[in-house]
Design a protein around this motif. Sequence first.
Motif, mmCIF file in Angstrom:
data_model
loop_
_atom_site.group_PDB
_atom_site.id
_atom_site.type_symbol
_atom_site.label_atom_id
_atom_site.label_comp_id
_atom_site.label_asym_id
_atom_site.label_seq_id
_atom_site.Cartn_x
_atom_site.Cartn_y
_atom_site.Cartn_z
ATOM 1 N N ALA A 49 8.689 -24.490 -25.293
ATOM 2 C CA ALA A 49 9.802 -25.587 -24.809
ATOM 3 C C ALA A 49 9.289 -26.238 -23.478
ATOM 4 N N GLY A 50 8.570 -25.795 -22.992
ATOM 5 C CA GLY A 50 7.970 -26.513 -21.663
ATOM 6 C C GLY A 50 7.065 -27.573 -21.865
ATOM 7 N N GLY A 51 6.571 -27.821 -22.929
ATOM 8 C CA GLY A 51 5.453 -28.821 -23.308
ATOM 9 C C GLY A 51 6.064 -30.021 -23.332
ATOM 10 N N GLY A 52 4.963 -31.127 -23.102
ATOM 11 C CA GLY A 52 5.723 -32.649 -23.199
ATOM 12 C C GLY A 52 5.879 -32.963 -24.796
ATOM 13 N N GLY A 53 6.482 -33.572 -25.004
ATOM 14 C CA GLY A 53 6.672 -34.035 -26.158
ATOM 15 C C GLY A 53 8.179 -34.490 -26.704
ATOM 16 N N GLY A 54 8.371 -34.370 -28.149
ATOM 17 C CA GLY A 54 9.564 -34.667 -28.518
ATOM 18 C C GLY A 54 10.566 -33.875 -28.245
ATOM 19 N N GLY A 55 11.578 -33.794 -28.912
ATOM 20 C CA GLY A 55 12.922 -33.206 -28.725
ATOM 21 C C GLY A 55 13.942 -33.837 -27.735
ATOM 22 N N PRO A 56 15.192 -33.359 -27.967
ATOM 23 C CA PRO A 56 16.149 -34.090 -27.151
ATOM 24 C C PRO A 56 15.781 -33.896 -25.535
ATOM 25 N N ALA A 57 16.498 -34.805 -24.668
ATOM 26 C CA ALA A 57 16.221 -34.924 -23.147
ATOM 27 C C ALA A 57 16.873 -33.307 -22.849
ATOM 28 N N PHE A 58 16.090 -33.113 -21.688
ATOM 29 C CA PHE A 58 16.468 -31.798 -21.034
ATOM 30 C C PHE A 58 15.955 -30.281 -21.782
ATOM 31 N N ILE A 59 15.232 -30.482 -22.989
ATOM 32 C CA ILE A 59 14.978 -29.419 -23.660
ATOM 33 C C ILE A 59 14.025 -28.602 -22.992
ATOM 34 N N ALA A 60 13.070 -29.171 -22.107
ATOM 35 C CA ALA A 60 12.284 -28.312 -21.450
ATOM 36 C C ALA A 60 12.493 -27.519 -20.492
ATOM 37 N N GLN A 61 13.887 -27.767 -19.969
ATOM 38 C CA GLN A 61 14.401 -26.872 -18.943
ATOM 39 C C GLN A 61 15.382 -25.535 -19.429
ATOM 40 N N ILE A 62 15.543 -25.849 -20.586
ATOM 41 C CA ILE A 62 16.564 -24.661 -21.133
ATOM 42 C C ILE A 62 16.255 -23.136 -20.834
ATOM 43 N N THR A 63 14.885 -22.977 -20.981
ATOM 44 C CA THR A 63 14.436 -21.467 -20.674
ATOM 45 C C THR A 63 14.725 -21.198 -19.332
ATOM 46 N N ASN A 64 14.809 -22.027 -18.496
ATOM 47 C CA ASN A 64 14.994 -21.952 -16.964
ATOM 48 C C ASN A 64 16.382 -21.720 -16.550
ATOM 49 N N ASN A 65 17.185 -22.398 -17.350
ATOM 50 C CA ASN A 65 18.770 -22.631 -16.853
ATOM 51 C C ASN A 65 19.390 -22.992 -18.392
ATOM 52 N N GLY A 66 20.217 -22.054 -18.771
ATOM 53 C CA GLY A 66 21.108 -22.216 -19.906
ATOM 54 C C GLY A 66 22.080 -23.327 -19.971
ATOM 55 N N LEU A 67 22.085 -23.901 -18.567
ATOM 56 C CA LEU A 67 23.206 -24.927 -18.518
ATOM 57 C C LEU A 67 22.792 -26.260 -19.197
#
Length: 277
Positions: A49-67
Amino acid sequence: MWTLGLFRSELVTTFRRWRTLALLAVLAGVPILVGIAVKIETSGDSPAAGGGGGGPAFIAQITNNGLFLVFTALAATLPFFLPMAVGVVAGDAIAGEASAGTLRYLLVAPAGRTRLLLTKYAATMTFCLVATLVVAATALATGALLFPLGDVVTISGTRIGFGEGLVRALLIALVVAASLVGIAALGLFVSTLTNSGIAAMATTVGLLITVQILDQIPQLHAIQPYLFSHRWLSFADLMREPVYWDDLVKNLGLQGLYAAVFGSAAWARFTAKDITA
């Protein structure tokens, strides 16, 4: 008093339909699936989830903060799922009554065509808000269950408290709901053109897909700023510090323009339409 009674009746009818409940269930399922997928991907050694690439915006931050699952879920559902659901409800607003044979009976009551049309549009916009809040609330609950909660790091790199993050999440949900004003008015106009609810729903969703395709063709960059979907994801600017308002204001202004144009067209068509069903 009659207007409020008609609006209340329309809301009850809309939200009692199995189709509406199914649409809300699908929308609620999206953030749950996204949260579970991110949890599974990050439960091992690979920080997918933290890597660069596709997916919706903010997805890299989910594991750090569920908000951040709230922002990700709204970004994932806004391009298609949310507007498709709104298109189905809006497209069925008038045409569905005609196909069921209940439209002329509604007009027998002292509501008037203009008041009935405004009530249908108000009910559709209420569905926009409810659908958006369902996505946001489900995402928040799923994020709180699967991931830690805490201070929020904005796109600008600054840190804000969790309470302010919740406020911004609510503002983003409201902006997303307001971003659906245009497609709701378009669907209502299409609904006045036919007596088939299925045809109206299919046409509205087809127009949505067409506009989305046009918005991705580089050669059409001259017209893309005028497409109702072009600035839908501008809500991300609410997560900047300070907030960037330019695209947000342009998006809301464009939605208001679509609502005025297609709302007027729907009124002109409906008030002059020969009601036979």
